[in-house]
Structure formats: structure tokens, C-alpha cells
Design an enzyme around this catalytic site. Sequence first.
Site, mmCIF file in Angstrom:
data_model
loop_
_atom_site.group_PDB
_atom_site.id
_atom_site.type_symbol
_atom_site.label_atom_id
_atom_site.label_comp_id
_atom_site.label_asym_id
_atom_site.label_seq_id
_atom_site.Cartn_x
_atom_site.Cartn_y
_atom_site.Cartn_z
ATOM 1 N NE ARG A 1 -2.004 3.196 7.521
ATOM 2 C CZ ARG A 1 -1.312 2.142 7.078
ATOM 3 N NH1 ARG A 1 -0.942 1.180 7.916
ATOM 4 N NH2 ARG A 1 -0.974 2.062 5.808
ATOM 5 C CG ASN B 1 -0.268 0.241 2.530
ATOM 6 O OD1 ASN B 1 -0.092 1.392 2.922
ATOM 7 N ND2 ASN B 1 0.136 -0.799 3.248
ATOM 8 C CE1 TYR C 1 8.559 -2.404 1.653
ATOM 9 C CE2 TYR C 1 6.844 -0.902 2.393
ATOM 10 C CZ TYR C 1 7.261 -2.171 2.082
ATOM 11 O OH TYR C 1 6.385 -3.222 2.194
HETATM 12 C C1 15L Z 1 3.994 -2.587 4.726
HETATM 13 O O1 15L Z 1 4.190 -2.602 3.507
HETATM 14 C C2 15L Z 1 5.015 -3.056 5.681
HETATM 15 O O2 15L Z 1 5.794 -4.115 5.168
HETATM 16 C C3 15L Z 1 4.425 -3.456 7.015
HETATM 17 O O3 15L Z 1 5.458 -3.541 7.952
HETATM 18 C C4 15L Z 1 3.345 -2.490 7.507
HETATM 19 O O4 15L Z 1 3.899 -1.304 7.899
HETATM 20 C C5 15L Z 1 2.299 -2.277 6.429
HETATM 21 O O5 15L Z 1 2.862 -1.947 5.195
HETATM 22 C C6 15L Z 1 1.250 -1.219 6.804
HETATM 23 O O6 15L Z 1 1.022 -0.281 6.041
HETATM 24 O O7 15L Z 1 0.641 -1.375 7.862
#
Ligand code: 15L
Length: 270
Positions: free
Chosen positions: A181, A116, A143
Site C-alpha cells: 500500500r 488520508n 480518527y
Molecule cells: C495516518 O493518518 C496515521 O497517522 C499513520 O499512522 C498511518 O497509518 C497513515 O495514516 C497511513 O494511512 O498509512
Amino acid sequence: MGEPRMVNQPRLVLLTGAAGRIGSSLRELLPAHGYRLRCFDRLPVPGEPDAITAELADAEALAAAMEGVDAVVHLAGIPGEAPFADILAANIDGTYRLYEAARAAGVRRIVYASSNHATGFTERPADGSSVPVDAPQRPDTYYGLSKCFGEDLASLYADRHGIETVSLRIGSFTPEPRSIRMLSTWLSAGDCARLVHAALTGPVAGHTVAYGISANTRAWWDLSTARALGYQPQDDAEDYAAELIAKLGELAPDDPEYRYLGGSFTQAGR
Ligand code: 15L
């Protein structure tokens, strides 16, 4: 791009990042959907007879890992914000190498763990509507940027080489939702396995993007492309809502966790 193509269910699936959080859960749950797994990770994967311990940068190991494989589930990479050089090596170069090895081995389908956070700086729609998959990429971190790269790489390999990819923009994969969230972004372990199974078998034309969350009452993202693959989520974070709201309170409208879909990731590096 032609008509969406159905595939026979893949039998042998290469699972990269098999020792990680999602990888470990899929090792437990995917075999019940009819798959044999070959595991690939930079760390040893305990208890797996067919496992390769290597870096994605090890071209020989990756080529050997692809032998006889029907499809790939690519989870390997750094799962959150990190210095750009680390993201570049693990997530960007690593994903490129994975696609090259899959192409050389003639693998037809890849399920790519996007996130996301490829669209994290998108503002939450004020009218409460869900965000469609064709909303523009809007990374919230290096990321997230690497996930945008992975999605674009998948698009290139679909158009240039005919490799089908489903990029799953995974929400929050945790045993239970832990924050307000996550009442919107949660993906349960069971739904994650159901989603990956759908992405391995559903009709795909080239590159498809799907959000990866459970059937959350407060969902922020549109699940129509996931459902078109055959995904039928069974869990809903709302089961935890009363308890979480009593403990944490509702989010304030100016809280970044409320304003942007990427939540606290949008505050990284500020
Ligand atoms: C992600 O992509 C992460 O890998 C994970 O650690 C969470 O932070 C997650 O998103 C999120 O948005 O909750």
C-alpha cells in the site's frame, strides 16, 4: 472567497505536536527552509530553546504560544484510531481550541495535518485513476472523522474569520515504504518538509485541501492542489517496489488494503 493570496514567508511558526514523528522530522528540516520554530507539545521537546509543554486544553499556555507567531503548523493529536472520548478531547476539541487561539491572536495561516483517513472508505478507482481532492469525505475511523471535522472547522474559520488553512491529507509518513500500500501512499521526510513549506507560502483562497504524498509512480491521490501551492516532490516509493514485492507479493484484489484507500483502518472496529 476572493483570489488566492500569496503571503510573505512566515518567520516564526508555531509547531504543535512537535515531539511526535512528523513534528520531530519537521524540527530538523523546516529551519533550512527559513523558519524559526516555536514548539508546542504535551510532552517535553528536547533540545528546543523555544518550547512550551502543555495540553491544547490549557487556554493560557496556548494564548502565550501564539504571541508573535506568523503561522501555525498543527500536528498535535492522536495519530490513529482510539476510543471516541479520547479522539473527541485531543483531535476535535483540541483543534477547535487551536483555531480559537489563532483567531484571537490574529494568525492568518494554518497548515492542518489532516489525513488520508478522512476519505479512507473511498474505493480505489478500478481504472487506476487518481482520486481528486473534491471526492466526498468518507472517514474510515473516529480518527478519520476527527480529520473531517478539522477540515470543516478550517472551512468555517476561513469563511467566518478569514484564516487561511491548507489541510494536508497526509498519506504514510515513514522513513521508507514498508508495505505494498505504501508504494502508493508514501510521504518521505524531505517531501513532507517541502509540502509544509509550500502550504505555508503558496497561494491560498480560504480553505484548500491537498493530498500529502511523494511523487509515487503508483500514487492513488491527485497532487494537483499541492503542486498549485508550489510543492515539487522529489521522492518516489517505486525505488523500493522490486524489493517489497519480492518480499511481500502483490496485494490480492479482495484485500481491504487494496479495495479501500484507507487500507487496514477500514477494518478497525469490525
Ligand atoms: C495516518 O493518518 C496515521 O497517522 C499513520 O499512522 C498511518 O497509518 C497513515 O495514516 C497511513 O494511512 O498509512
